[in-house]
Design a protein around this motif. Structure first.
Motif, PDB file in Angstrom:
ATOM      1  N   LEU A 164       0.844  -1.194   0.000  1.00  8.68           N
ATOM      2  CA  LEU A 164       0.000   0.000   0.000  1.00  8.68           C
ATOM      3  C   LEU A 164       0.879   1.244   0.000  1.00  8.68           C
ATOM      4  CD1 LEU A 164      -3.003   0.912   0.175  1.00  8.68           C
ATOM      5  CD2 LEU A 164      -2.617   1.208   2.636  1.00  8.68           C
ATOM      6  N   PRO A 165       0.735   2.129  -0.992  1.00  7.68           N
ATOM      7  CA  PRO A 165       1.522   3.363  -1.001  1.00  7.68           C
ATOM      8  C   PRO A 165       1.242   4.231   0.226  1.00  7.68           C
ATOM      9  CG  PRO A 165       0.523   2.955  -3.144  1.00  7.68           C
ATOM     10  CD  PRO A 165      -0.091   1.982  -2.191  1.00  7.68           C
ATOM     11  N   ARG A 166       2.194   5.067   0.544  1.00 12.78           N
ATOM     12  CA  ARG A 166       2.081   5.889   1.754  1.00 12.78           C
ATOM     13  C   ARG A 166       1.146   7.069   1.556  1.00 12.78           C
ATOM     14  NH1 ARG A 166       5.058  10.249   3.514  1.00 12.78           N
ATOM     15  NH2 ARG A 166       6.463  10.031   1.730  1.00 12.78           N
ATOM     16  N   ARG A 167       1.178   7.681   0.361  1.00 10.76           N
ATOM     17  CA  ARG A 167       0.341   8.850   0.078  1.00 10.76           C
ATOM     18  C   ARG A 167      -0.528   8.557  -1.146  1.00 10.76           C
ATOM     19  NH1 ARG A 167       4.775  13.093  -1.247  1.00 10.76           N
ATOM     20  NH2 ARG A 167       5.339  11.264  -2.514  1.00 10.76           N
ATOM     21  N   ILE A 168      -1.841   8.649  -0.978  1.00  5.17           N
ATOM     22  CA  ILE A 168      -2.768   8.315  -2.068  1.00  5.17           C
ATOM     23  C   ILE A 168      -3.713   9.490  -2.299  1.00  5.17           C
ATOM     24  CG2 ILE A 168      -4.516   6.713  -2.899  1.00  5.17           C
ATOM     25  CD1 ILE A 168      -3.404   4.634  -0.968  1.00  5.17           C
ATOM     26  N   VAL A 169      -3.845   9.889  -3.553  1.00  7.12           N
ATOM     27  CA  VAL A 169      -4.813  10.909  -3.952  1.00  7.12           C
ATOM     28  C   VAL A 169      -5.886  10.247  -4.799  1.00  7.12           C
ATOM     29  CG1 VAL A 169      -5.194  12.934  -5.415  1.00  7.12           C
ATOM     30  CG2 VAL A 169      -3.280  12.895  -3.819  1.00  7.12           C
ATOM     31  N   PHE A 170      -7.149  10.477  -4.456  1.00  7.29           N
ATOM     32  CA  PHE A 170      -8.280   9.981  -5.243  1.00  7.29           C
ATOM     33  C   PHE A 170      -8.842  11.139  -6.065  1.00  7.29           C
ATOM     34  CE2 PHE A 170      -7.975   6.907  -1.867  1.00  7.29           C
ATOM     35  CZ  PHE A 170      -8.308   5.711  -2.472  1.00  7.29           C
ATOM     36  N   VAL A 171      -8.958  10.935  -7.366  1.00  7.06           N
ATOM     37  CA  VAL A 171      -9.536  11.935  -8.255  1.00  7.06           C
ATOM     38  C   VAL A 171     -11.020  11.632  -8.389  1.00  7.06           C
ATOM     39  CG1 VAL A 171      -9.498  12.943 -10.554  1.00  7.06           C
ATOM     40  CG2 VAL A 171      -7.355  12.195  -9.480  1.00  7.06           C
ATOM     41  N   GLY A 172     -11.854  12.451  -7.749  1.00  6.10           N
ATOM     42  CA  GLY A 172     -13.287  12.214  -7.739  1.00  6.10           C
ATOM     43  C   GLY A 172     -13.756  11.844  -6.348  1.00  6.10           C
ATOM     44  N   GLY A 173     -15.025  12.112  -6.080  1.00  3.50           N
ATOM     45  CA  GLY A 173     -15.562  11.890  -4.737  1.00  3.50           C
ATOM     46  C   GLY A 173     -16.773  10.982  -4.719  1.00  3.50           C
ATOM     47  N   GLY A 174     -16.686   9.861  -5.408  1.00  3.03           N
ATOM     48  CA  GLY A 174     -17.792   8.911  -5.436  1.00  3.03           C
ATOM     49  C   GLY A 174     -17.546   7.706  -4.558  1.00  3.03           C
ATOM     50  N   PHE A 252      -0.847  18.719  -5.379  1.00  9.72           N
ATOM     51  CA  PHE A 252      -0.873  17.673  -4.363  1.00  9.72           C
ATOM     52  C   PHE A 252       0.156  16.612  -4.747  1.00  9.72           C
ATOM     53  CE2 PHE A 252      -4.976  19.677  -4.568  1.00  9.72           C
ATOM     54  CZ  PHE A 252      -5.357  19.823  -3.240  1.00  9.72           C
ATOM     55  N   GLU A 253       0.981  16.226  -3.814  1.00  9.00           N
ATOM     56  CA  GLU A 253       1.987  15.202  -4.069  1.00  9.00           C
ATOM     57  C   GLU A 253       1.471  13.848  -3.592  1.00  9.00           C
ATOM     58  OE1 GLU A 253       5.615  16.471  -2.269  1.00  9.00           O
ATOM     59  OE2 GLU A 253       5.993  17.992  -3.820  1.00  9.00           O
ATOM     60  N   ALA A 254       1.795  12.811  -4.359  1.00  2.99           N
ATOM     61  CA  ALA A 254       1.257  11.485  -4.038  1.00  2.99           C
ATOM     62  C   ALA A 254       2.184  10.400  -4.554  1.00  2.99           C
ATOM     63  CB  ALA A 254      -0.126  11.315  -4.655  1.00  2.99           C
ATOM     64  N   ASP A 255       2.114   9.257  -3.907  1.00  3.57           N
ATOM     65  CA  ASP A 255       2.805   8.065  -4.404  1.00  3.57           C
ATOM     66  C   ASP A 255       1.945   7.317  -5.416  1.00  3.57           C
ATOM     67  OD1 ASP A 255       5.075   8.355  -2.614  1.00  3.57           O
ATOM     68  OD2 ASP A 255       3.704   7.779  -1.014  1.00  3.57           O
ATOM     69  N   MET A 256       0.622   7.496  -5.312  1.00  2.00           N
ATOM     70  CA  MET A 256      -0.308   6.854  -6.234  1.00  2.00           C
ATOM     71  C   MET A 256      -1.526   7.748  -6.384  1.00  2.00           C
ATOM     72  SD  MET A 256      -2.001   3.028  -6.108  1.00  2.00           S
ATOM     73  CE  MET A 256      -3.071   3.370  -4.712  1.00  2.00           C
ATOM     74  N   VAL A 257      -2.083   7.794  -7.607  1.00  2.00           N
ATOM     75  CA  VAL A 257      -3.282   8.583  -7.889  1.00  2.00           C
ATOM     76  C   VAL A 257      -4.337   7.633  -8.437  1.00  2.00           C
ATOM     77  CG1 VAL A 257      -4.210  10.629  -9.024  1.00  2.00           C
ATOM     78  CG2 VAL A 257      -1.761  10.512  -8.488  1.00  2.00           C
ATOM     79  N   VAL A 258      -5.503   7.615  -7.804  1.00  2.15           N
ATOM     80  CA  VAL A 258      -6.542   6.630  -8.120  1.00  2.15           C
ATOM     81  C   VAL A 258      -7.713   7.294  -8.841  1.00  2.15           C
ATOM     82  CG1 VAL A 258      -8.139   4.915  -7.166  1.00  2.15           C
ATOM     83  CG2 VAL A 258      -5.894   5.250  -6.106  1.00  2.15           C
ATOM     84  N   HIS A 259      -8.173   6.656  -9.896  1.00  2.00           N
ATOM     85  CA  HIS A 259      -9.353   7.119 -10.633  1.00  2.00           C
ATOM     86  C   HIS A 259     -10.600   6.810  -9.801  1.00  2.00           C
ATOM     87  CE1 HIS A 259     -12.455   7.596 -13.612  1.00  2.00           C
ATOM     88  NE2 HIS A 259     -11.600   7.805 -14.604  1.00  2.00           N
ATOM     89  N   ALA A 260     -11.301   7.865  -9.387  1.00  3.32           N
ATOM     90  CA  ALA A 260     -12.541   7.705  -8.623  1.00  3.32           C
ATOM     91  C   ALA A 260     -13.584   8.689  -9.115  1.00  3.32           C
ATOM     92  CB  ALA A 260     -12.274   7.898  -7.133  1.00  3.32           C
ATOM     93  N   ALA A 261     -13.520   8.996 -10.412  1.00  9.21           N
ATOM     94  CA  ALA A 261     -14.375  10.024 -10.984  1.00  9.21           C
ATOM     95  C   ALA A 261     -15.478   9.451 -11.856  1.00  9.21           C
ATOM     96  CB  ALA A 261     -13.525  11.011 -11.791  1.00  9.21           C
ATOM     97  N   GLY A 262     -15.934   8.272 -11.515  1.00  8.02           N
ATOM     98  CA  GLY A 262     -17.070   7.702 -12.214  1.00  8.02           C
ATOM     99  C   GLY A 262     -16.693   6.694 -13.276  1.00  8.02           C
ATOM    100  N   ARG A 263     -17.682   5.888 -13.653  1.00  6.77           N
ATOM    101  CA  ARG A 263     -17.495   4.836 -14.638  1.00  6.77           C
ATOM    102  C   ARG A 263     -18.505   5.020 -15.759  1.00  6.77           C
ATOM    103  NH1 ARG A 263     -14.727   0.346 -12.668  1.00  6.77           N
ATOM    104  NH2 ARG A 263     -16.086  -1.204 -13.620  1.00  6.77           N
ATOM    105  N   ALA A 264     -18.181   4.446 -16.902  1.00  6.50           N
ATOM    106  CA  ALA A 264     -19.050   4.533 -18.071  1.00  6.50           C
ATOM    107  C   ALA A 264     -19.191   3.153 -18.684  1.00  6.50           C
ATOM    108  CB  ALA A 264     -18.448   5.507 -19.089  1.00  6.50           C
ATOM    109  N   PRO A 265     -20.286   2.891 -19.411  1.00  6.62           N
ATOM    110  CA  PRO A 265     -20.445   1.586 -20.059  1.00  6.62           C
ATOM    111  C   PRO A 265     -19.239   1.257 -20.929  1.00  6.62           C
ATOM    112  CG  PRO A 265     -22.474   2.835 -20.191  1.00  6.62           C
ATOM    113  CD  PRO A 265     -21.440   3.771 -19.647  1.00  6.62           C
ATOM    114  N   GLU A 266     -18.753   0.032 -20.846  1.00  6.78           N
ATOM    115  CA  GLU A 266     -17.584  -0.374 -21.625  1.00  6.78           C
ATOM    116  C   GLU A 266     -18.039  -0.899 -22.985  1.00  6.78           C
ATOM    117  OE1 GLU A 266     -13.513  -3.037 -21.299  1.00  6.78           O
ATOM    118  OE2 GLU A 266     -15.168  -3.437 -19.933  1.00  6.78           O
ATOM    119  N   MET A 267     -18.153   0.022 -23.929  1.00  6.46           N
ATOM    120  CA  MET A 267     -18.666  -0.397 -25.239  1.00  6.46           C
ATOM    121  C   MET A 267     -18.052   0.385 -26.386  1.00  6.46           C
ATOM    122  SD  MET A 267     -22.499   1.126 -24.696  1.00  6.46           S
ATOM    123  CE  MET A 267     -22.756   2.899 -24.592  1.00  6.46           C
ATOM    124  N   ASP A 268     -16.970   1.107 -26.115  1.00  4.20           N
ATOM    125  CA  ASP A 268     -16.368   1.945 -27.146  1.00  4.20           C
ATOM    126  C   ASP A 268     -15.949   1.148 -28.370  1.00  4.20           C
ATOM    127  OD1 ASP A 268     -16.750   4.103 -25.555  1.00  4.20           O
ATOM    128  OD2 ASP A 268     -14.649   4.353 -24.959  1.00  4.20           O
TER     129      ASP A 268
END
Length: 449
Positions: A164-174, A252-268
């Motif tokens: 587990l990284p020490r500093r984590i930033v989540f992009v999005g608040g879901g 913001f400094e981070a060891d890892m940045v996590v996508h948390a800004a929503g999901r979309a249907p996987e059909m591209d």
């Protein structure tokens, strides 16, 4: 090789599995396709593995809450060992899932599916013709269109982290930010959540979200609102996340940045236009029978369908069943979304069932709002949980439960009781007279309605 089937299903999650197994059991000739390991999001990359990690984090949090109340001693999360335990659930699942399909007679295929025309798809060198085709391909993190988004860690990748990284930033608040953020914080990480809008968790009651935010802050998680991420640069262990705020720009400094800004249907890459299937960013446009409005040979369920339902596993399974029934019974069935429950597995959990106040007022309904801070009630005090609240909407005159909003211990299980009440039209008087086991969360219901 070209093969013909009665039903071809794209996706092996809850929705696709429900369609394939039910249609095959009814005597149809069925094929199922997936480009990833069989089993779908819930069993492999979502609900099930996430809840294993939540369980460990709850132990840490409960121990901390009970310090000075009879519980003493050190306890911590051993992250690599926890991930190994999680893997005992996920690692066998793809093979178990595929073996079940094979046992039931469903023909399995691996690879990316692409529509060739209105009634056939291409999977590698195979062409599968179907009298009907069902899209149940699930969802994927939506594209954000910001520089450096290739550095974002997906939720499925988070669930496989060996350290587990020490500093984590989540992009999005879901959901992902609050669930994984609460887990990571209890495991010792420094967590920051960056939300572009005025508040996170917009599907949930604002008063309960505000209390959860306070609890989130109290455990050391930094939640920033009005903070729009504009770029990510660097490398693992040394990321710089730039964001626009009301007062300017901030890094913001981070060891890892996590996508948390929503999901979309996987059909591209399904090439739906080749099949004449209309869709938008919410999924394939379907009618009340979950049938494509533009190609009657195609149906959709779960995250792939723009049906108005929540992005929840039980709903995907339910819609898969509706699609199967309509394929077997000539479109005689429609979905009933009353009493849909949704839960954020933060600590404590946040739940919502039925209508919000805003939705009920928009429908012109006349209702009472019963609400209280229940942190002083026995059910919360015995586990020293300071964030415990509820809000229940009850229609005047009829006593019909319109909606229930819950924060606190066992909010997920309590949400199930309200889901049953709303879906089965159990009125407030009946709930008051029910003899629930005491002391349990459900035994509070008489005071809540």
């Amino acid at each position: 090789m070209k093969k013909s089937f009665d039903v071809v299903v794209i996706g092996t999650g809850e929705a696709g599995s429900a369609v394939a197994t039910r249609c095959q059991a009814a005597g149809r000739n069925v094929a199922i396709v997936d480009s990833r390991p069989y089993g779908g999001t819930c069993g492999l990359r979502g609900c099930d593995p996430k809840k294993v990690l939540v369980g460990a984090a709850e132990i840490i949090d409960r121990k901390r809450r009970m310090e000075g109340r009879g519980v003493a001693g050190d306890v911590r999360i051993d992250w690599p060992e926890l991930i190994r335990f999680k893997s005992t659930f996920t690692d066998p699942f793809p093979q178990q899932t595929e073996e079940l399909f094979v046992k039931e007679g469903v023909e399995t295929f691996h690879g990316r599916a692409r529509f060739r025309d209105e009634r056939s798809i291409e999977v590698g060198k195979d062409v599968l013709d179907g009298d009907h085709l069902v899209v149940a391909a699930g969802a994927w993190p939506r594209k954000l269109g910001i520089p450096g988004e290739e550095h974002l860690t997906r939720s499925d990748q988070f669930l496989d982290l060996q350290e587990l990284p020490r500093r984590i930033v989540f992009v999005g608040g879901g959901y992902i930010a609050f669930e994984f953020g609460h887990i990571a914080a209890r495991a010792g990480a420094t967590v920051t959540i960056l939300q572009r809008g005025d508040r996170p968790l917009k599907r949930f009651d604002p008063d309960l979200v505000a209390r959860l935010l306070q609890r989130t802050h109290d455990v050391g998680i930094d939640v920033r609102t009005h903070t729009k991420v504009t770029g990510i640069e660097g490398a693992p262990g040394n990321f710089r996340v730039t964001a626009a705020t009301d007062s300017g720009s901030e890094v913001f400094e981070a060891d890892m940045v996590v996508h948390a800004a929503g999901r979309a249907p996987e059909m591209d890459d399904l090439d739906l236009s080749s099949a004449g299937v209309e869709f938008d960013r919410h999924g394939i446009r379907v009618n009340d029978h979950l049938q494509s409005v533009s190609n009657p040979a195609v149906y959709a369920a779960g995250d792939a369908a723009n049906s108005g339902g929540l992005p929840e596993t039980p709903l995907a399974q339910y819609e898969g069943g509706i699609v199967a029934d309509n394929l077997l019974d000539s479109n005689q069935h429609t979905a009933d979304y009353r009493g849909m429950a949704s839960v954020v597995y933060s600590i404590p959990a946040l739940g919502a069932v039925g209508m919000s106040e805003q939705e009920a007022r928009a429908k012109g309904l006349n209702f009472d709002v019963k609400q209280a801070d229940t942190s002083g009630w026995y059910s919360a005090r015995r586990v020293a949980e300071p964030a415990s609240m509820y809000k229940v909407l009850i229609e005047k005159g009829s006593g019909r439960i319109l909606g229930a909003h819950l924060l606190g211990p066992e909010a997920d299980e309590f949400a199930n009781v309200f889901a049953l009440a709303i879906r089965s039209d159990i009125r407030a008087d009946a709930l008051r007279q029910t003899l629930f086991v005491y002391p349990t969360q459900a035994s509070n219901m008489a005071w809540m309605v």
